[in-house]
Motif scaffolding. Structure first.
Motif, PDB file in Angstrom:
ATOM      1  N   TYR A  36      67.261  15.465  32.763  1.00 51.08           N
ATOM      2  CA  TYR A  36      67.312  16.773  33.419  1.00 51.08           C
ATOM      3  C   TYR A  36      67.846  17.926  32.577  1.00 51.08           C
ATOM      4  O   TYR A  36      67.740  19.082  32.993  1.00 51.08           O
ATOM      5  CB  TYR A  36      68.159  16.677  34.692  1.00 51.08           C
ATOM      6  N   ALA A  37      68.413  17.668  31.423  1.00 42.53           N
ATOM      7  CA  ALA A  37      69.070  18.739  30.653  1.00 42.53           C
ATOM      8  C   ALA A  37      68.122  19.880  30.311  1.00 42.53           C
ATOM      9  O   ALA A  37      68.479  21.057  30.459  1.00 42.53           O
ATOM     10  CB  ALA A  37      69.714  18.166  29.388  1.00 42.53           C
ATOM     11  N   ASP A  38      66.921  19.579  29.847  1.00 45.42           N
ATOM     12  CA  ASP A  38      65.981  20.645  29.468  1.00 45.42           C
ATOM     13  C   ASP A  38      65.598  21.516  30.660  1.00 45.42           C
ATOM     14  O   ASP A  38      65.562  22.742  30.556  1.00 45.42           O
ATOM     15  CB  ASP A  38      64.716  20.059  28.831  1.00 45.42           C
ATOM     16  N   MET A  39      65.322  20.881  31.795  1.00 47.78           N
ATOM     17  CA  MET A  39      64.958  21.634  32.994  1.00 47.78           C
ATOM     18  C   MET A  39      66.115  22.523  33.434  1.00 47.78           C
ATOM     19  O   MET A  39      65.931  23.700  33.738  1.00 47.78           O
ATOM     20  CB  MET A  39      64.564  20.691  34.124  1.00 47.78           C
ATOM     21  N   LEU A  40      67.325  21.968  33.458  1.00 47.68           N
ATOM     22  CA  LEU A  40      68.497  22.742  33.880  1.00 47.68           C
ATOM     23  C   LEU A  40      68.768  23.888  32.918  1.00 47.68           C
ATOM     24  O   LEU A  40      69.117  24.994  33.346  1.00 47.68           O
ATOM     25  CB  LEU A  40      69.721  21.834  34.010  1.00 47.68           C
ATOM     26  N   PHE A  41      68.591  23.644  31.629  1.00 44.63           N
ATOM     27  CA  PHE A  41      68.766  24.704  30.636  1.00 44.63           C
ATOM     28  C   PHE A  41      67.782  25.844  30.898  1.00 44.63           C
ATOM     29  O   PHE A  41      68.163  27.015  30.859  1.00 44.63           O
ATOM     30  CB  PHE A  41      68.583  24.142  29.218  1.00 44.63           C
ATOM     31  N   ARG A  42      66.521  25.512  31.168  1.00 46.11           N
ATOM     32  CA  ARG A  42      65.511  26.558  31.440  1.00 46.11           C
ATOM     33  C   ARG A  42      65.881  27.362  32.680  1.00 46.11           C
ATOM     34  O   ARG A  42      65.739  28.584  32.701  1.00 46.11           O
ATOM     35  CB  ARG A  42      64.119  25.932  31.602  1.00 46.11           C
ATOM     36  N   ILE A  43      66.353  26.687  33.719  1.00 49.43           N
ATOM     37  CA  ILE A  43      66.767  27.388  34.939  1.00 49.43           C
ATOM     38  C   ILE A  43      67.914  28.339  34.626  1.00 49.43           C
ATOM     39  O   ILE A  43      67.903  29.506  35.029  1.00 49.43           O
ATOM     40  CB  ILE A  43      67.152  26.380  36.044  1.00 49.43           C
ATOM     41  N   ALA A  44      68.893  27.861  33.886  1.00 51.91           N
ATOM     42  CA  ALA A  44      70.043  28.703  33.528  1.00 51.91           C
ATOM     43  C   ALA A  44      69.612  29.861  32.633  1.00 51.91           C
ATOM     44  O   ALA A  44      70.100  30.985  32.783  1.00 51.91           O
ATOM     45  CB  ALA A  44      71.116  27.866  32.842  1.00 51.91           C
ATOM     46  N   THR A  61      74.718  24.606  31.545  1.00 48.76           N
ATOM     47  CA  THR A  61      74.177  23.252  31.587  1.00 48.76           C
ATOM     48  C   THR A  61      75.292  22.234  31.355  1.00 48.76           C
ATOM     49  O   THR A  61      75.419  21.241  32.075  1.00 48.76           O
ATOM     50  CB  THR A  61      73.066  23.086  30.536  1.00 48.76           C
ATOM     51  N   GLN A  62      76.118  22.509  30.370  1.00 46.33           N
ATOM     52  CA  GLN A  62      77.252  21.623  30.083  1.00 46.33           C
ATOM     53  C   GLN A  62      78.193  21.541  31.280  1.00 46.33           C
ATOM     54  O   GLN A  62      78.616  20.451  31.681  1.00 46.33           O
ATOM     55  CB  GLN A  62      78.002  22.131  28.860  1.00 46.33           C
ATOM     56  N   ASP A  63      78.512  22.684  31.873  1.00 47.50           N
ATOM     57  CA  ASP A  63      79.407  22.712  33.028  1.00 47.50           C
ATOM     58  C   ASP A  63      78.836  21.926  34.206  1.00 47.50           C
ATOM     59  O   ASP A  63      79.573  21.299  34.971  1.00 47.50           O
ATOM     60  CB  ASP A  63      79.708  24.146  33.448  1.00 47.50           C
ATOM     61  N   THR A  64      77.510  21.964  34.350  1.00 47.40           N
ATOM     62  CA  THR A  64      76.864  21.216  35.432  1.00 47.40           C
ATOM     63  C   THR A  64      77.059  19.713  35.244  1.00 47.40           C
ATOM     64  O   THR A  64      77.369  18.997  36.199  1.00 47.40           O
ATOM     65  CB  THR A  64      75.369  21.574  35.502  1.00 47.40           C
ATOM     66  N   PHE A  65      76.905  19.241  34.016  1.00 47.63           N
ATOM     67  CA  PHE A  65      77.092  17.807  33.777  1.00 47.63           C
ATOM     68  C   PHE A  65      78.562  17.408  33.842  1.00 47.63           C
ATOM     69  O   PHE A  65      78.879  16.283  34.251  1.00 47.63           O
ATOM     70  CB  PHE A  65      76.429  17.384  32.460  1.00 47.63           C
ATOM     71  N   ILE A  66      79.448  18.314  33.489  1.00 50.13           N
ATOM     72  CA  ILE A  66      80.879  18.039  33.660  1.00 50.13           C
ATOM     73  C   ILE A  66      81.185  17.871  35.143  1.00 50.13           C
ATOM     74  O   ILE A  66      81.912  16.959  35.543  1.00 50.13           O
ATOM     75  CB  ILE A  66      81.732  19.159  33.026  1.00 50.13           C
TER      76      ILE A  66
END
Length: 164
Positions: free
Chosen positions: A19-27, A41-46
């Protein structure tokens, strides 16, 4: 607040890979800056590691991650130091095939947040209206209305560009 220095579980690493790429694009669409999008993106996974929610299935997890990053972006945009206009030329470009696609993406990124979010999820991430409704926790009719109004705004902008 001190964070634990333990290694995240395999499920978090796998989630990141998926999911990282998709979340990065959204952000990136929300924030307009590569650095801010990476941080969000990093904060979301934290938050995924810290909260360790139990998910029914992968779709439930995906929706949770999208909701978390969307809310985090809204929080970042609402902070006083962040209240400024972000120009697309300051952002890392998203891969587009043609100059027309780039122009359209620029128009989408300039839209108000509530239209930009549904337009991005619907057209760029291929989510159906029902899923967008669940992710954003708004009614399906609200999603449809925002898509309709967003399309109208884009149409007006495109007509204005063509007449110049």
């Amino acid at each position: 607040m001190q964070r634990s220095m333990t290694r995240p579980g395999n499920h978090v690493i796998k989630s990141y890979e998926i999911y990282a790429d998709m979340l990065f694009r959204i952000a990136l669409v929300h924030l307009g800056s590569r650095q801010d999008a990476e941080e969000a993106t990093q904060d979301t996974f934290i938050k995924l590691i810290e909260k360790a929610p139990k998910f029914k299935d992968t779709e439930h997890q995906k929706a949770w991650l999208i909701r978390v990053i969307t809310n985090h972006c809204k929080t970042l945009l609402g902070r006083g130091w962040r209240k400024r206009e972000v120009k697309l030329e300051n952002a890392e470009p998203i891969a587009v095939d043609t100059p027309e696609d780039l122009a359209l993406l620029q128009l989408v990124m300039a839209m108000p947040m509530k239209y930009k979010t549904v337009i991005h999820l619907y057209y760029y991430e291929d989510y159906p209206i029902q899923e967008i409704s669940k992710i954003l926790q708004i009614s399906q009719s609200a999603v449809k209305m925002r898509l309709q109004r967003g399309r109208q705004l884009l149409k007006l902008e495109l007509e204005g560009v063509e007449s110049q």
